[in-house]
Design a protein around this motif. Sequence first.
Motif, PDB file in Angstrom:
ATOM      1  N   UNK A 183      44.218   3.115  31.831  1.00 33.75           N
ATOM      2  CA  UNK A 183      45.250   3.068  30.798  1.00 33.75           C
ATOM      3  C   UNK A 183      46.454   2.267  31.288  1.00 33.75           C
ATOM      4  N   UNK A 184      47.249   1.796  30.338  1.00 33.43           N
ATOM      5  CA  UNK A 184      48.458   1.072  30.696  1.00 33.43           C
ATOM      6  C   UNK A 184      48.164  -0.342  31.157  1.00 33.43           C
ATOM      7  N   UNK A 185      49.108  -0.894  31.919  1.00 36.56           N
ATOM      8  CA  UNK A 185      48.976  -2.269  32.428  1.00 36.56           C
ATOM      9  C   UNK A 185      48.884  -2.211  33.948  1.00 36.56           C
ATOM     10  N   UNK A 186      47.681  -2.119  34.474  1.00 34.86           N
ATOM     11  CA  UNK A 186      47.514  -1.938  35.925  1.00 34.86           C
ATOM     12  C   UNK A 186      47.690  -3.237  36.687  1.00 34.86           C
ATOM     13  N   UNK A 187      47.853  -3.112  37.996  1.00 35.01           N
ATOM     14  CA  UNK A 187      47.879  -4.261  38.880  1.00 35.01           C
ATOM     15  C   UNK A 187      46.561  -4.398  39.619  1.00 35.01           C
ATOM     16  N   UNK A 188      46.529  -5.289  40.582  1.00 40.82           N
ATOM     17  CA  UNK A 188      45.297  -5.548  41.333  1.00 40.82           C
ATOM     18  C   UNK A 188      44.835  -4.314  42.108  1.00 40.82           C
ATOM     19  N   UNK A 189      45.776  -3.572  42.683  1.00 41.90           N
ATOM     20  CA  UNK A 189      45.401  -2.394  43.455  1.00 41.90           C
ATOM     21  C   UNK A 189      44.650  -1.393  42.593  1.00 41.90           C
ATOM     22  N   UNK A 190      45.128  -1.167  41.375  1.00 41.51           N
ATOM     23  CA  UNK A 190      44.513  -0.173  40.501  1.00 41.51           C
ATOM     24  C   UNK A 190      43.113  -0.585  40.070  1.00 41.51           C
ATOM     25  N   UNK A 191      42.930  -1.830  39.677  1.00 39.87           N
ATOM     26  CA  UNK A 191      41.604  -2.235  39.185  1.00 39.87           C
ATOM     27  C   UNK A 191      40.601  -2.318  40.337  1.00 39.87           C
ATOM     28  N   UNK A 192      41.042  -2.768  41.513  1.00 40.34           N
ATOM     29  CA  UNK A 192      40.109  -2.830  42.638  1.00 40.34           C
ATOM     30  C   UNK A 192      39.740  -1.423  43.092  1.00 40.34           C
ATOM     31  N   UNK A 193      40.691  -0.499  43.062  1.00 37.88           N
ATOM     32  CA  UNK A 193      40.390   0.885  43.427  1.00 37.88           C
ATOM     33  C   UNK A 193      39.368   1.484  42.472  1.00 37.88           C
ATOM     34  N   UNK A 194      39.548   1.234  41.177  1.00 37.20           N
ATOM     35  CA  UNK A 194      38.600   1.748  40.183  1.00 37.20           C
ATOM     36  C   UNK A 194      37.220   1.138  40.379  1.00 37.20           C
ATOM     37  N   UNK A 195      37.178  -0.156  40.657  1.00 32.28           N
ATOM     38  CA  UNK A 195      35.896  -0.824  40.888  1.00 32.28           C
ATOM     39  C   UNK A 195      35.190  -0.249  42.109  1.00 32.28           C
ATOM     40  N   UNK A 196      35.937  -0.023  43.186  1.00 31.18           N
ATOM     41  CA  UNK A 196      35.329   0.500  44.402  1.00 31.18           C
ATOM     42  C   UNK A 196      34.898   1.955  44.246  1.00 31.18           C
ATOM     43  N   UNK A 197      35.567   2.712  43.381  1.00 23.41           N
ATOM     44  CA  UNK A 197      35.093   4.071  43.080  1.00 23.41           C
ATOM     45  C   UNK A 197      33.703   4.021  42.461  1.00 23.41           C
ATOM     46  N   UNK A 198      33.481   3.059  41.572  1.00 23.54           N
ATOM     47  CA  UNK A 198      32.159   2.899  40.955  1.00 23.54           C
ATOM     48  C   UNK A 198      31.122   2.470  41.986  1.00 23.54           C
ATOM     49  N   UNK A 199      31.532   1.593  42.895  1.00 27.41           N
ATOM     50  CA  UNK A 199      30.615   1.141  43.945  1.00 27.41           C
ATOM     51  C   UNK A 199      30.204   2.315  44.831  1.00 27.41           C
ATOM     52  N   UNK A 200      31.179   3.110  45.259  1.00 31.12           N
ATOM     53  CA  UNK A 200      30.860   4.242  46.138  1.00 31.12           C
ATOM     54  C   UNK A 200      30.000   5.293  45.423  1.00 31.12           C
ATOM     55  N   UNK A 201      30.233   5.465  44.119  1.00 30.19           N
ATOM     56  CA  UNK A 201      29.406   6.412  43.363  1.00 30.19           C
ATOM     57  C   UNK A 201      27.959   5.931  43.296  1.00 30.19           C
ATOM     58  N   UNK A 202      27.762   4.636  43.087  1.00 29.54           N
ATOM     59  CA  UNK A 202      26.399   4.115  43.066  1.00 29.54           C
ATOM     60  C   UNK A 202      25.760   4.210  44.439  1.00 29.54           C
TER      61      UNK A 202
END
Length: 381
Positions: A144-163
């Motif tokens: 939600x909101x207007x994230x920066x690079x840290x937020x989107x990369x963190x979210x992406x890596x959460x998906x990677x670690x879950x897989x």
Amino acid sequence: MRILHTSDWHVGRTFHGQDLLADQEFVLSALADLVAAHQVDVVIIAGDLYDRAVPSAEAVQVATRSLRRLREAGAVIVASSGNHDSAPRLGAFADFLAAGGLHLRTSVAGLSEPVMLADAHGPVAIYALPYLEPELARTALGIAGRPGHQAVMSAAMDLVRADLASRAPGTRSVVAAHAFVVGGWPGGSERSIAVGGVESVTAEVFDDIDYVALGHLHGAQKIGERLRYSGSPLPYSFTEAGHHKGAWLIDLCADGSFVDQWLELPVVRPLSIVTGTLAEVLLGYLELSEHYLSVVLTDAVRPLEPMRRLREQYPWALTVSWEPVGQIASRVAGGAAAGTASDVDVLADFLLDCRGASATAAEQLLIDRALAAERLVEVTA
């Protein structure tokens, strides 16, 4: 498993107007030679395969031939899109290309789908993350909101670690990412990816990954124990004149540890920066006649047609600037910015900038008369 980590090819880039396609093809052909010589299993290209979203037909041909040479050398290729690439264009026909050993990752939606490979020690999951533009990636990542690079990369890596957690025990992991990681230093030829003044992510975002193959910064470097930038295979700025260009050879061990080795690529044409008067440069650097050259002239008076004269001696001279020794600082720099500099000061500063000398008495008289005539016209108009 033996991995060759490269990035930031920027195929189609020009260098101060100089076409680099021939240089790029030569160096990328040498990259394929390294793959064959070291029996590399997989080549990772961590973003910016092309220099622009719509590459020229010639650039596409060079990239296609280079990728084919890598496959013919025996390596599987895993490539992701960078901030210079057009993700939809680069990802076209990705499913069909994967059947031939070229795995393209350009979609945010598919970033947690690894390329699964295996060696004698078991499976290896390679996650190639495309460049994540925060405003475009936030919806797909559920932010939600207007994230920066840290937020989107963190979210992406959460998906990677879950897989990764769903894979067989002992699966080793590699992540390729195109990002500016804190602690890295730019080479000078990268395009800024700043959002709200912040373009970096922290290294901790990539925790729990065995090896992280980074792209975006054009100088080869290590960030901690597990993160590496391979840099660009060619220098793309005179600030990169001292760089040693190459690729990382990574031997991934059974327990997820690795041994790295830096493999240098050939230099097509060295970069050099020289400083001096035009006469000094023309006579004093003949050994640099085959270099790409950036020239800083220090003549007291600006030379006429310096680039034409330089290229008679140095055909690969690309830039020339004039920085006379002891030049008087501009008298109107501050005033011009504030809109308070007088017409006399502006004209005097123009002469000083063009030739390094103030107006003579006769020239000043002409300037005063011209300005007086101009004011008279304004009054009578």
